[in-house]
Design a protein around this motif. Structure first.
Motif, PDB file in Angstrom:
ATOM      1  N   GLU A 193       0.551  -1.262  -0.433  1.00 58.74           N
ATOM      2  CA  GLU A 193       0.300  -0.072   0.159  1.00 58.74           C
ATOM      3  C   GLU A 193       0.595   1.444  -0.027  1.00 58.74           C
ATOM      4  O   GLU A 193       1.863   1.368   0.651  1.00 58.74           O
ATOM      5  CB  GLU A 193      -0.687   0.031   0.901  1.00 58.74           C
ATOM      6  N   CYS A 203      -2.843  -0.027  -3.474  1.00 52.79           N
ATOM      7  CA  CYS A 203      -2.100  -1.415  -3.739  1.00 52.79           C
ATOM      8  C   CYS A 203      -1.202  -2.281  -4.453  1.00 52.79           C
ATOM      9  O   CYS A 203      -2.620  -2.130  -5.870  1.00 52.79           O
ATOM     10  CB  CYS A 203      -3.234  -1.957  -2.729  1.00 52.79           C
ATOM     11  N   TRP A 227     -10.464  -2.687   0.879  1.00 53.93           N
ATOM     12  CA  TRP A 227      -9.854  -2.424   1.586  1.00 53.93           C
ATOM     13  C   TRP A 227     -10.647  -2.603   2.887  1.00 53.93           C
ATOM     14  O   TRP A 227     -11.742  -2.124   2.963  1.00 53.93           O
ATOM     15  CB  TRP A 227     -10.308  -0.958   1.021  1.00 53.93           C
ATOM     16  N   TYR A 228      -9.448  -2.487   3.558  1.00 53.29           N
ATOM     17  CA  TYR A 228      -9.836  -2.956   4.808  1.00 53.29           C
ATOM     18  C   TYR A 228      -9.369  -1.193   6.025  1.00 53.29           C
ATOM     19  O   TYR A 228      -8.126  -0.816   5.618  1.00 53.29           O
ATOM     20  CB  TYR A 228     -10.079  -3.485   6.492  1.00 53.29           C
ATOM     21  N   ARG A 229      -9.557  -1.221   6.641  1.00 51.11           N
ATOM     22  CA  ARG A 229      -8.946  -0.281   8.056  1.00 51.11           C
ATOM     23  C   ARG A 229      -9.388  -0.325   9.372  1.00 51.11           C
ATOM     24  O   ARG A 229     -10.161  -0.774   9.900  1.00 51.11           O
ATOM     25  CB  ARG A 229      -9.220   1.728   7.755  1.00 51.11           C
ATOM     26  N   ILE A 289     -13.420   2.994  -4.945  1.00 52.70           N
ATOM     27  CA  ILE A 289     -12.445   2.255  -5.391  1.00 52.70           C
ATOM     28  C   ILE A 289     -12.335   1.113  -6.763  1.00 52.70           C
ATOM     29  O   ILE A 289     -14.049   1.209  -7.561  1.00 52.70           O
ATOM     30  CB  ILE A 289     -12.565   0.557  -4.340  1.00 52.70           C
ATOM     31  N   TYR A 337      -7.124   1.220  -5.997  1.00 51.02           N
ATOM     32  CA  TYR A 337      -7.181   1.662  -5.912  1.00 51.02           C
ATOM     33  C   TYR A 337      -7.736   2.051  -4.707  1.00 51.02           C
ATOM     34  O   TYR A 337      -9.114   1.765  -4.836  1.00 51.02           O
ATOM     35  CB  TYR A 337      -6.813   2.880  -7.129  1.00 51.02           C
ATOM     36  N   LEU A 338      -7.509   2.686  -3.566  1.00 52.74           N
ATOM     37  CA  LEU A 338      -9.265   3.543  -2.767  1.00 52.74           C
ATOM     38  C   LEU A 338      -8.854   4.783  -2.946  1.00 52.74           C
ATOM     39  O   LEU A 338      -7.844   5.903  -3.022  1.00 52.74           O
ATOM     40  CB  LEU A 338      -9.352   3.633  -1.580  1.00 52.74           C
ATOM     41  N   TYR A 389      -4.861   1.821   6.554  1.00 55.94           N
ATOM     42  CA  TYR A 389      -5.745   1.536   5.627  1.00 55.94           C
ATOM     43  C   TYR A 389      -4.605   0.120   4.983  1.00 55.94           C
ATOM     44  O   TYR A 389      -4.106   0.371   4.785  1.00 55.94           O
ATOM     45  CB  TYR A 389      -6.047   2.068   4.542  1.00 55.94           C
ATOM     46  N   TYR A 390      -5.352  -1.184   5.013  1.00 56.08           N
ATOM     47  CA  TYR A 390      -5.158  -2.437   4.478  1.00 56.08           C
ATOM     48  C   TYR A 390      -5.602  -2.442   2.738  1.00 56.08           C
ATOM     49  O   TYR A 390      -6.830  -2.709   3.295  1.00 56.08           O
ATOM     50  CB  TYR A 390      -5.245  -3.550   5.355  1.00 56.08           C
ATOM     51  N   CYS A 391      -4.765  -3.025   2.305  1.00 57.19           N
ATOM     52  CA  CYS A 391      -5.473  -3.600   0.627  1.00 57.19           C
ATOM     53  C   CYS A 391      -5.405  -5.805   1.361  1.00 57.19           C
ATOM     54  O   CYS A 391      -4.455  -6.289   1.813  1.00 57.19           O
ATOM     55  CB  CYS A 391      -4.526  -3.488  -0.234  1.00 57.19           C
ATOM     56  N   TRP A 441      -2.606 -10.189   3.014  1.00 51.07           N
ATOM     57  CA  TRP A 441      -3.506  -9.301   3.328  1.00 51.07           C
ATOM     58  C   TRP A 441      -1.621  -8.237   2.873  1.00 51.07           C
ATOM     59  O   TRP A 441      -0.607  -8.189   2.893  1.00 51.07           O
ATOM     60  CB  TRP A 441      -3.432  -9.048   4.407  1.00 51.07           C
TER      61      TRP A 441
END
Length: 116
Positions: free
Chosen positions: A6, A22, A36-38, A70, A80-81, A94-96, A106
């Motif tokens: 990321e 990412c 995408w997570y956060r 996204i 992308y985010l 923020y994680y992809c 991850w």
């Protein structure tokens, strides 16, 4: 080796925008849905957005609906985010994530801080 890296995080004022990227390698990107997570400090990791293998379907968590977008470029193996109208409550790592029926991968995360 599988890698999800990321980038694009940083400090931004409320109301501002950031674009996270990412970059994926080591697997067949187009065979995986992406997300995408956060995770905010002291809180559980939460899903932000998903996108299907082709990019034709996206879903968003209610807190970001209408503000985040996204997208993916399968030729560049990148998801992308785009984050607009950022709020302090968007502050998080923020994680992809790449996933299919068999596997999930991850990234290490990128910090986004929204503060005046």
């Amino acid at each position: 080796q599988v890698q999800l890296v990321e980038s694009g995080g940083g400090l931004v004022q409320p109301g501002g925008s950031l674009r996270l990227s990412c970059a994926a390698s080591g697997f067949t990107f187009s065979r995986y849905d992406m997300a995408w997570y956060r995770q905010a400090a002291g809180k559980e990791r939460e899903l932000v957005a998903t996108i299907t293998k082709t990019g034709r379907t996206t879903n968003y968590a209610e807190p970001v609906e209408g503000r985040f977008t996204i997208s993916r470029d399968n030729e560049k193996n990148t998801v992308y985010l785009q984050m607009n109208s950022l709020k302090p409550e968007d502050t998080a790592v923020y994680y992809c994530k790449a996933y299919n029926i068999l596997n999930a991968y991850w990234g290490q995360g990128t910090q986004v801080t929204v503060s005046s």
